[in-house]
Design a protein around this motif. Structure first.
Motif, PDB file in Angstrom:
ATOM      1  N   GLU A 352       0.815  -1.211   0.000  1.00 10.54           N
ATOM      2  CA  GLU A 352       0.000   0.000   0.000  1.00 10.54           C
ATOM      3  C   GLU A 352       0.849   1.263   0.000  1.00 10.54           C
ATOM      4  OE1 GLU A 352      -2.993  -0.370   3.065  1.00 10.54           O
ATOM      5  OE2 GLU A 352      -4.231  -1.567   1.718  1.00 10.54           O
ATOM      6  N   ILE A 353       2.094   1.149   0.504  1.00 12.45           N
ATOM      7  CA  ILE A 353       3.005   2.296   0.437  1.00 12.45           C
ATOM      8  C   ILE A 353       3.248   2.659  -1.026  1.00 12.45           C
ATOM      9  CG2 ILE A 353       5.405   2.962   0.785  1.00 12.45           C
ATOM     10  CD1 ILE A 353       4.390   3.052   3.406  1.00 12.45           C
TER      11      ILE A 353
ATOM     12  N   THR B  44     -10.389  -4.419  -5.423  1.00 19.80           N
ATOM     13  CA  THR B  44     -10.001  -4.462  -6.827  1.00 19.80           C
ATOM     14  C   THR B  44     -10.731  -3.382  -7.602  1.00 19.80           C
ATOM     15  OG1 THR B  44      -9.743  -6.828  -6.559  1.00 19.80           O
ATOM     16  CG2 THR B  44      -9.791  -5.993  -8.789  1.00 19.80           C
ATOM     17  N   LEU B  45     -12.019  -3.246  -7.358  1.00 18.49           N
ATOM     18  CA  LEU B  45     -12.794  -2.210  -8.049  1.00 18.49           C
ATOM     19  C   LEU B  45     -12.256  -0.823  -7.704  1.00 18.49           C
ATOM     20  CD1 LEU B  45     -15.117  -1.172  -9.697  1.00 18.49           C
ATOM     21  CD2 LEU B  45     -16.625  -1.476  -7.736  1.00 18.49           C
ATOM     22  N   LEU B  46     -11.979  -0.622  -6.414  1.00 14.30           N
ATOM     23  CA  LEU B  46     -11.480   0.689  -5.988  1.00 14.30           C
ATOM     24  C   LEU B  46     -10.134   0.985  -6.647  1.00 14.30           C
ATOM     25  CD1 LEU B  46     -12.780   2.667  -3.982  1.00 14.30           C
ATOM     26  CD2 LEU B  46     -10.997   2.048  -2.392  1.00 14.30           C
ATOM     27  N   ASN B  47      -9.268  -0.034  -6.698  1.00 16.23           N
ATOM     28  CA  ASN B  47      -7.961   0.156  -7.331  1.00 16.23           C
ATOM     29  C   ASN B  47      -8.097   0.453  -8.816  1.00 16.23           C
ATOM     30  OD1 ASN B  47      -6.510  -0.170  -5.004  1.00 16.23           O
ATOM     31  ND2 ASN B  47      -6.221  -2.359  -5.264  1.00 16.23           N
ATOM     32  N   CYS B  48      -9.119  -0.116  -9.449  1.00 17.00           N
ATOM     33  CA  CYS B  48      -9.356   0.194 -10.860  1.00 17.00           C
ATOM     34  C   CYS B  48      -9.757   1.658 -11.014  1.00 17.00           C
ATOM     35  CB  CYS B  48     -10.464  -0.686 -11.428  1.00 17.00           C
ATOM     36  SG  CYS B  48      -9.944  -2.380 -11.669  1.00 17.00           S
ATOM     37  N   ILE B  49     -10.628   2.116 -10.130  1.00 17.52           N
ATOM     38  CA  ILE B  49     -11.041   3.525 -10.202  1.00 17.52           C
ATOM     39  C   ILE B  49      -9.834   4.423  -9.979  1.00 17.52           C
ATOM     40  CG2 ILE B  49     -12.469   5.299  -9.136  1.00 17.52           C
ATOM     41  CD1 ILE B  49     -14.482   3.136  -8.440  1.00 17.52           C
ATOM     42  N   ALA B  50      -8.966   4.019  -9.025  1.00 19.38           N
ATOM     43  CA  ALA B  50      -7.803   4.841  -8.712  1.00 19.38           C
ATOM     44  C   ALA B  50      -6.743   4.775  -9.795  1.00 19.38           C
ATOM     45  CB  ALA B  50      -7.197   4.388  -7.380  1.00 19.38           C
ATOM     46  N   GLY B  51      -6.808   3.745 -10.639  1.00 18.77           N
ATOM     47  CA  GLY B  51      -5.783   3.596 -11.667  1.00 18.77           C
ATOM     48  C   GLY B  51      -4.595   2.786 -11.203  1.00 18.77           C
ATOM     49  N   LEU B  52      -4.726   2.113 -10.066  1.00 23.47           N
ATOM     50  CA  LEU B  52      -3.622   1.287  -9.572  1.00 23.47           C
ATOM     51  C   LEU B  52      -3.624  -0.074 -10.246  1.00 23.47           C
ATOM     52  CD1 LEU B  52      -3.975   2.245  -5.831  1.00 23.47           C
ATOM     53  CD2 LEU B  52      -2.185   2.959  -7.395  1.00 23.47           C
ATOM     54  N   ASP B  74      -3.087  11.670 -12.155  1.00 20.97           N
ATOM     55  CA  ASP B  74      -3.793  12.608 -13.027  1.00 20.97           C
ATOM     56  C   ASP B  74      -5.296  12.412 -13.010  1.00 20.97           C
ATOM     57  OD1 ASP B  74      -1.313  13.558 -13.822  1.00 20.97           O
ATOM     58  OD2 ASP B  74      -1.111  11.949 -15.295  1.00 20.97           O
ATOM     59  N   ARG B  75      -5.782  11.545 -12.133  1.00 21.84           N
ATOM     60  CA  ARG B  75      -7.214  11.243 -12.186  1.00 21.84           C
ATOM     61  C   ARG B  75      -8.041  12.136 -11.275  1.00 21.84           C
ATOM     62  NH1 ARG B  75      -8.384   4.919 -13.190  1.00 21.84           N
ATOM     63  NH2 ARG B  75      -6.874   4.647 -14.858  1.00 21.84           N
ATOM     64  N   GLY B  76      -7.363  12.955 -10.477  1.00 19.44           N
ATOM     65  CA  GLY B  76      -8.117  13.808  -9.563  1.00 19.44           C
ATOM     66  C   GLY B  76      -8.742  13.022  -8.428  1.00 19.44           C
ATOM     67  N   ILE B  77      -7.956  12.113  -7.851  1.00 21.60           N
ATOM     68  CA  ILE B  77      -8.468  11.323  -6.731  1.00 21.60           C
ATOM     69  C   ILE B  77      -7.483  11.364  -5.576  1.00 21.60           C
ATOM     70  CG2 ILE B  77      -9.844   9.658  -8.029  1.00 21.60           C
ATOM     71  CD1 ILE B  77      -6.993   7.998  -7.427  1.00 21.60           C
ATOM     72  N   GLY B  78      -7.990  11.131  -4.384  1.00 24.29           N
ATOM     73  CA  GLY B  78      -7.137  10.917  -3.217  1.00 24.29           C
ATOM     74  C   GLY B  78      -7.559   9.594  -2.619  1.00 24.29           C
ATOM     75  N   MET B  79      -6.592   8.881  -2.019  1.00 18.83           N
ATOM     76  CA  MET B  79      -6.955   7.547  -1.526  1.00 18.83           C
ATOM     77  C   MET B  79      -6.415   7.329  -0.123  1.00 18.83           C
ATOM     78  SD  MET B  79      -6.759   4.065  -3.695  1.00 18.83           S
ATOM     79  CE  MET B  79      -7.238   2.482  -3.045  1.00 18.83           C
ATOM     80  N   VAL B  80      -7.189   6.611   0.684  1.00 15.03           N
ATOM     81  CA  VAL B  80      -6.803   6.277   2.057  1.00 15.03           C
ATOM     82  C   VAL B  80      -6.839   4.764   2.196  1.00 15.03           C
ATOM     83  CG1 VAL B  80      -7.408   6.552   4.474  1.00 15.03           C
ATOM     84  CG2 VAL B  80      -7.780   8.435   2.892  1.00 15.03           C
ATOM     85  N   PHE B  81      -5.779   4.214   2.821  1.00 12.81           N
ATOM     86  CA  PHE B  81      -5.633   2.754   2.858  1.00 12.81           C
ATOM     87  C   PHE B  81      -5.855   2.202   4.251  1.00 12.81           C
ATOM     88  CE2 PHE B  81      -3.115   4.393  -0.592  1.00 12.81           C
ATOM     89  CZ  PHE B  81      -3.428   3.548  -1.637  1.00 12.81           C
ATOM     90  N   GLN B  82      -6.114   0.897   4.269  1.00 11.88           N
ATOM     91  CA  GLN B  82      -6.336   0.236   5.553  1.00 11.88           C
ATOM     92  C   GLN B  82      -5.103   0.295   6.448  1.00 11.88           C
ATOM     93  OE1 GLN B  82      -7.711  -3.767   5.211  1.00 11.88           O
ATOM     94  NE2 GLN B  82      -7.382  -4.218   7.364  1.00 11.88           N
ATOM     95  N   SER B  83      -3.922   0.069   5.848  1.00  8.94           N
ATOM     96  CA  SER B  83      -2.705   0.042   6.673  1.00  8.94           C
ATOM     97  C   SER B  83      -2.087   1.430   6.786  1.00  8.94           C
ATOM     98  CB  SER B  83      -1.703  -0.922   6.069  1.00  8.94           C
ATOM     99  OG  SER B  83      -1.282  -0.428   4.822  1.00  8.94           O
TER     100      SER B  83
END
Ligand SMILES: Nc1ncnc2c1ncn2[C@@H]1O[C@H](COP(=O)(O)OP(=O)(O)OP(=O)(O)O)[C@@H](O)[C@H]1O
Ligand SMILES: [Mg+2]
Lengths: 459, 361
Positions: A352-353, B44-52, B74-83
């Motif tokens: 995740e990093i 997986t869906l979230l990562n697709c939206i994020a472009g990861l 470049d997608r105009g998103i911010g993401m917060v992770f479990q860890s």
């Protein structure tokens, strides 16, 4: 009833400061006496030889004096004790009795040793050695045992079930079995590591040649060492080899690991290929590279046979660059392991990093440099230690590839030490050289250890 | 205008099909929760939206722009992770500003954004500390701050509260809700905790095996689940399922063992035929006991087998139509084990599913 409990708590909780201090002196006295006597036995007595009879007195008397000081401390401990001195109700009675019996036995063997001799001769050599040992040191050891018994009796007189046991009790009575079990290991560690090192340093001040002997010559060996071209070239080579191998091992190892970390195909195959050289001994590596770098059969020969008649690549036969020829072989062997360590470190980094860094738009090289590498600090320290120890002891590689040649152009300190000690029959010179090596390691290690461990306590 | 559009997105890991031609539209300012059991493909869906992750098929639009092949930044998103995924060797301030520095924003702009984010999240006193010197809740706040400073329209959360203890989770949950009210950003939030889903969401997408089962407002999902999986997944303790057959007519009746339930008031999608095998679902909290039961359209006398007190209320186990049946009562009036009591419920609030297709009747 409540009253007595309270007094007990008061007596136990308020361990007098004085007492604690004397207990510490007591331990220091006993340990100091024993160590001093041991040191005299091992050769410290040489320093006093010139003083004649007075010197003998010092050798024999100084340890006793320290023990006497310990005895005084014991009296002080008892005097400062809140609950006095009692034998009948002693908590540590078993320990006290044990130590006293030991003292008595030692005394008996010391005094009656000669009478036992005929009987002992039946029992064989170990028994004879034991009796002789007692004849010489029995009295001293008996005194030590008595001191320990007295100190334990003093500790055991206190009803200190409610507070932390005193330092003496902690050292001598708590977990005694575990401590006894650890003794052989400690002796080996002390004897082999410390003892061996100290012995080497001490004898580097003598003029020992084929065999060690105690003829003191001060710093003469060091003078000679630093005046010798061969040593100076060794040092220079070690520096070049060390810096280059440190930098290249880490950089190449890390780059390879980073490449393998990109989920490449056949990762296992690559890993095996890179790690394979590590399974070879330095001698084999050296011989392999001796052939590869051989002007007639190796790279140069191949390229020339392809048509470039003037191509020259013969590092092992060129005084100026021979150390780099050795460096190539060292790197070929060592980087695989470094890569594996680094790869393990990279795998330990939370995926995740990486995702967070990608969302933040941080380029991959920057993520490695500013986020991943700092997170891999422990791995880097491990590799650093591995590489550094490999550098200092580099020896077999040189022997296999060049035997120090051409001339003395590829000599290294470890080879110098070996040659002096076992080929040149100049032990003391070898000792002086290894002392210098030890010193240089310490000079690097101590500031680092201070930064690494000393800093944390303050921070 | 839709803020995030996922159109026919599929994703395969080798031969494994994780997402199957999936469609979602998230409105501007909406809080959408992706809910589902572990391994159903939410992350997986979230990562697709994020472009990861690169989608195998389909398109993704963010703010009307096709971003299917854009880089995450470049997608105009911010993401917060479990860890949390904080950069451990940098201070909190460094964590917040590192991405911005890489965008080459002017220093005063960076300082301004960091200040604003840390005010909103109340992490100003922590700015100089390393993440290792923070508690879990504080770390997650910093991670949210890192998404906040990016000044984006869409926030993606991947189980942000799962590593926290129950109390902190509640606190931070409220805080995220407050944040959403204040910023009015679009938020897509992955969780497998249905309390989080119910409390936070404007709409919930319940997923299973890479397929969205139902996408609706929390209340609708709770009261009118489209299939048996959704019905069982939402609600705790879980819904009671009685298996039986339908007896058709003007108001069809449901037979299970020795009991017959009249489905008066239940809104059928299609009037079922006689003999259809069906599953009748009743939520334990919709079952009444004693006097209150008498007023219900359906009542029955049952034996209490086991009683589980849970503090505020008590869960009672009994049998209805020969099948296990639980209901929830106030702890004050809880029945005793072995007691015979009258229970009742309103079939209009129940759910009926086809036993073969599991789809709501
Ligand atoms: N890199 C991968 N390679 C192959 N399969 C994967 C990979 N990543 C995920 N999967 C599979 O995809 C499926 C969905 O994974 P995903 O991480 O989206 O689940 P999730 O719904 O987020 O679950 P959780 O609640 O446990 O986080 C899982 O069955 C998983 O085994
Ligand atoms: Mg997940």
């Amino acid at each position: 009833m409540a009253d007595t409990v309270e007094t007990a708590v008061a007596a136990a909780g308020a361990r007098p400061v004085e007492r604690g201090r004397w207990e510490r002196w007591l331990i220091a006295g006993i340990a100091g006496g024993v160590l001093l006597r041991l040191a005299m036995l091992l050769g410290l007595s040489v320093w006093f030889e010139e003083l004649g009879t007075a010197g003998d007195w010092i050798v024999e008397g100084l340890p006793w004096l320290v023990l006497a000081f310990a005895g005084l401390s014991l009296i002080a401990v008892i005097a400062n004790s809140a609950s006095g001195f009692s034998l009948s109700g002693n908590r540590l009675r078993g320990h006290v009795v044990g130590w006293t019996i030991a003292a008595l036995l030692l005394l008996v063997f010391d005094l009656l040793g000669p009478q036992f001799k005929p009987a002992v001769s039946v029992l064989g050599k170990p028994a004879r050695i034991f009796i002789e040992f007692c004849g010489e040191h029995g009295l001293f050891l008996a005194a030590v045992c008595l001191l320990v018994a007295g100190a334990l009796a003093a500790s055991g007189s206190e009803k200190q079930l409610l507070s932390r046991p005193g330092i003496f009790e902690r050292v001598w009575a708590l977990n005694l079995t575990a401590k006894i079990a650890a003794v052989p290991m400690m002796l080996v560690a002390l004897g082999v590591f410390t003892g061996g090192t100290v012995w080497t340093v001490v004898y580097s001040f003598t003029d020992s040649r084929l065999l060690p002997r105690e003829k003191w010559v001060g710093l003469a060996q060091y003078d000679r060492l630093w005046g010798e071209d061969r040593w100076l070239i060794s040092i220079e080579n070690l520096l070049i080899y060390g810096v280059c191998s440190l930098v290249f091992s880490i950089v190449i190892g890390f780059l390879l690991a980073a490449m393998l970390d990109q989920k490449v195909r056949f990762e296992n195959t690559f890993r095996t290929i890179f790690l394979y050289p590590f399974a070879l001994s330095f001698i084999v590596t050296g011989l392999v590279w001796q052939w590869v770098l051989n002007p007639d059969f190796g790279i140069q020969g191949v390229v020339r046979s392809l048509g470039w008649e003037t191509f020259t690549f013969d590092p092992l036969y060129n005084q100026d660059i021979v150390i780099y020829g050795i460096l190539i072989a060292g790197l070929w062997q060592g980087t695989g392991l470094i890569m594996c360590l680094m790869l393990a470190g990279l795998r330990g980094i939370d995926e995740e990093i990486w995702k967070a860094a990608r969302i933040d738009g941080i380029p991959m090289w920057k993520t490695y440099l500013f986020i991943v590498v700092p997170m891999m600090r422990p791995v880097f320290i491990t590799t650093l230690v591995l590489i550094a120890s490999g550098i200092v002891r580099v020896y077999d590689l040189v022997v296999a590839q060049t035997s120090g040649g051409p001339g003395i152009a590829s000599e290294v300190p470890a080879k110098y030490v070996y040659d002096k000690m076992f080929l040149g029959q100049n032990l003391a010179q070898g000792f002086a050289a290894s002392t210098m090596m030890l010193l240089s390691v310490l000079i690097v290690l101590i500031p680092w250890a201070y930064l690494e461990f000393g800093g944390k306590k303050r921070g | 205008m839709a803020s995030v559009v996922v159109r026919d997105v599929s994703l395969n890991f080798g031969a494994v099909e994780v997402l199957k031609s999936l469609n979602i539209e998230v409105e501007q300012g909406e809080f959408l929760v992706l809910l589902g059991p572990s391994g159903c493909g939410k992350s997986t869906l979230l990562n697709c939206i994020a472009g990861l992750l690169d989608v195998t098929d389909g398109q993704i639009f963010i703010n009307g722009k096709n971003v299917t092949w854009e880089q995450p930044k470049d997608r105009g998103i911010g993401m917060v992770f479990q860890s949390y995924a904080l950069y451990p060797q940098m201070s909190v301030e460094g964590n917040l500003s590192f991405g911005l520095k890489n965008q080459r924003l002017p220093a005063d702009e960076i300082a301004e954004r960091v200040k604003r984010a840390s005010e909103i999240l109340q992490i100003e006193p922590l700015l100089k500390r390393r993440p290792s010197a923070l508690s879990g809740g504080q770390r997650q706040r910093v991670a949210i701050g890192r998404a906040l400073v990016r000044d984006v329209d869409v926030f993606l959360f991947d189980e942000p509260l799962s590593n926290l203890d129950a109390k902190l989770r509640n606190e931070l949950r409220v805080e995220i809700k407050r944040l959403h009210q204040k910023l009015a950003n679009t938020m897509v939030y992955v969780t497998h905790d249905q309390i989080e889903a119910m409390t936070l969401a404007d709409r919930i997408a319940v997923m299973r095996n890479g397929i969205i089962q139902q996408l609706d407002a929390p209340q609708a999902i709770y009261s009118r689940p489209v299939n048996r999986f959704v019905a069982g997944f939402i609600g705790s303790p879980g819904m009671n399922f009685l298996e039986g057959t339908i007896e058709g007519g003007a108001t069809p009746r449901f037979n299970a063992g020795d009991t017959t339930i009249d489905t008066k008031g239940y809104e059928f999608a299609d009037k079922p035929e006689t003999g259809t095998k069906a599953v009748f679902g009743v939520r334990p909290e919709h079952v009444m006991l004693g006097e209150a039961a008498r007023a219900m359209p359906y009542t029955s006398e049952v034996d209490i087998e086991i009683v589980e007190p849970m503090g505020s209320d008590t869960l009672a186990w009994t049998r209805l139509g020969g099948q296990n049946f639980t209901f929830r009562t106030d702890s004050e009036y809880a029945p005793k084990e072995g007691e015979k009591v009258l229970i009742g419920f309103d079939p209009a609030r129940a759910s009926l599913f086809d036993a073969h297709t599991d789809i709501r009747l």
